[in-house]
Design an enzyme around this catalytic site. Sequence first.
Site: not given
Lengths: 318, 318
Positions: B12-13, B133, B217, B279
């Site tokens: 996101g960053n 979510k 993602k 991740k």
Amino acid sequence: MSATKIVIALGGNALQEAGTPPTAEAQLAVVKKTAEFLAEISCKGYEMAIVHGNGPQVGRIVLTQEIASKINEQTPAMPFDVCGAMSQGYIGYHIQQALSDALRSRNRNIPVVTLVTQVVVDAKDPAFQNPSKPIGQFYTEEEAKRIADEKGYIMKEDAGRGWRRVVPSPQPKKIVELSAVKRLWNTTIVITAGGGGIPVVENMDGSLTGVAAVIDKDLAAEKLAQDIEADILLILTEVDKVCLNFKKPDQKFLDHMTVPEAIQYMEDGHFAPGSMLPKVLAAAKFARTYPGKKAIITSLFKAVDALDGKEGTVVTMA
Amino acid sequence: MSATKIVIALGGNALQEAGTPPTAEAQLAVVKKTAEFLAEISCKGYEMAIVHGNGPQVGRIVLTQEIASKINEQTPAMPFDVCGAMSQGYIGYHIQQALSDALRSRNRNIPVVTLVTQVVVDAKDPAFQNPSKPIGQFYTEEEAKRIADEKGYIMKEDAGRGWRRVVPSPQPKKIVELSAVKRLWNTTIVITAGGGGIPVVENMDGSLTGVAAVIDKDLAAEKLAQDIEADILLILTEVDKVCLNFKKPDQKFLDHMTVPEAIQYMEDGHFAPGSMLPKVLAAAKFARTYPGKKAIITSLFKAVDALDGKEGTVVTMA
């Protein structure tokens, strides 16, 4: 013999029917019907790319943001180029899903994919001096003047219905993602330049910047047809054939137009701007560029017959 | 020797900086910086595809529509899958424009294009039994119950801050547009499966239907890396290396993890769900699938060094 290559320009009625609610669910239902006709074209062995309009959809995206931005600072309105990109995602998703399904049900497993597509326009295009395409909601004169001051938008009075923002409608000069369209062409049905493409201008260093403008989707489809040297530019709209003296007692449907005839009819004012005029213009442009090839203007329902030479209005150089 | 193939998962960053306004203009400014780092990776000769997140963006699209739909019946809220498709158009447009510019300024003229991408999830995925979510805005308990009744949404109380809609986060099973990614791979940088992909379920007849869900993602990027047999899965986030005992006195950065170590650390609760956990999970999954290959978790800023073996946390089978 290689397959006949077609670029299809899909009119607004392929995405939304008059009288249906402005929802995504209603759009998907219409797109599923549209996909049946497109799948039939593919089943005839044609290779094709699809360019669609986005007028009502991008209008609603703009309006949604205008409303929400006044109420919540976490939902600011986005620039018009970004709204166009969003509409490509929205509409492209529906078409690629529905068309894949329609092909699969015919045992024709050709992938369908949407490319987010930028189209370069010339910053010196005269259209930028005369913005004419209304977008978003109606305002009072007072509101319109405040918005013009605040945001630098051009606001125009729209036929007694109020004031609206207008943006220019410049000519398409270059399809930025063309190489990907070409690369995918013979294996994949590509949905590209949706809404005429996201309009961008080329800066001195070659970089691109999005602009607030609307590129006519028929002209964008024509540019694509030129660039990939398509055999046929197929412009699908609400009517089966182009008409002279439309809705008058001496109305006359045309089976064929040469480019000189098309130019004459345009000059005589037979075709409405923003409606049939850009379609005839795009068709004539394509036929003039490739004198051996043709453009066809017809309805979604008659598209297969038109490709068989039995329907629609064919435009050729001579 | 053929080029090393990388799938990059962008955090996101890479799209929005903390403290910047939630506007498209601010996003484009951040994306332009991100593109410089991505262009450097391309200039090292790597072939790559990009998968990006969309959490804040799709959240704002949903919120914008929730607000506008209450005020104007011409702007109804769209289903969540369509909001995801719109976010792919929005974010993909920015990345493809900025990355093309960054490559062009380095005389590396590789096209960059966004594919609107659907990802199949299993309707029987246990996530559908436990939607977790949160998306969109906060409501009071009373409002939440009314919405749940009206629209059939699942609403949950969110850590004392109010009630929010929750959607499931199922596993990615199949990237629908994979053949186009493969076809474009060696000539084009493809942006695909944005936001984890538009979630769809496969019906009995093979047709697809969009569902309200969020696919992680990083897991979507891992699926893509598996499918195209990438050499490296590169997961970019805010930190340079994965950390044990994160933000505690005995915090420890990791240069390397084997899959068994990663599993142990996950079981020991070192990684936050919705943050580092997916991740590490994605990295371990890739490394387990291809024992000779590796996944790397690092920051955007250290990505090139990490590919050179000087930075980041490398995850391998043994």
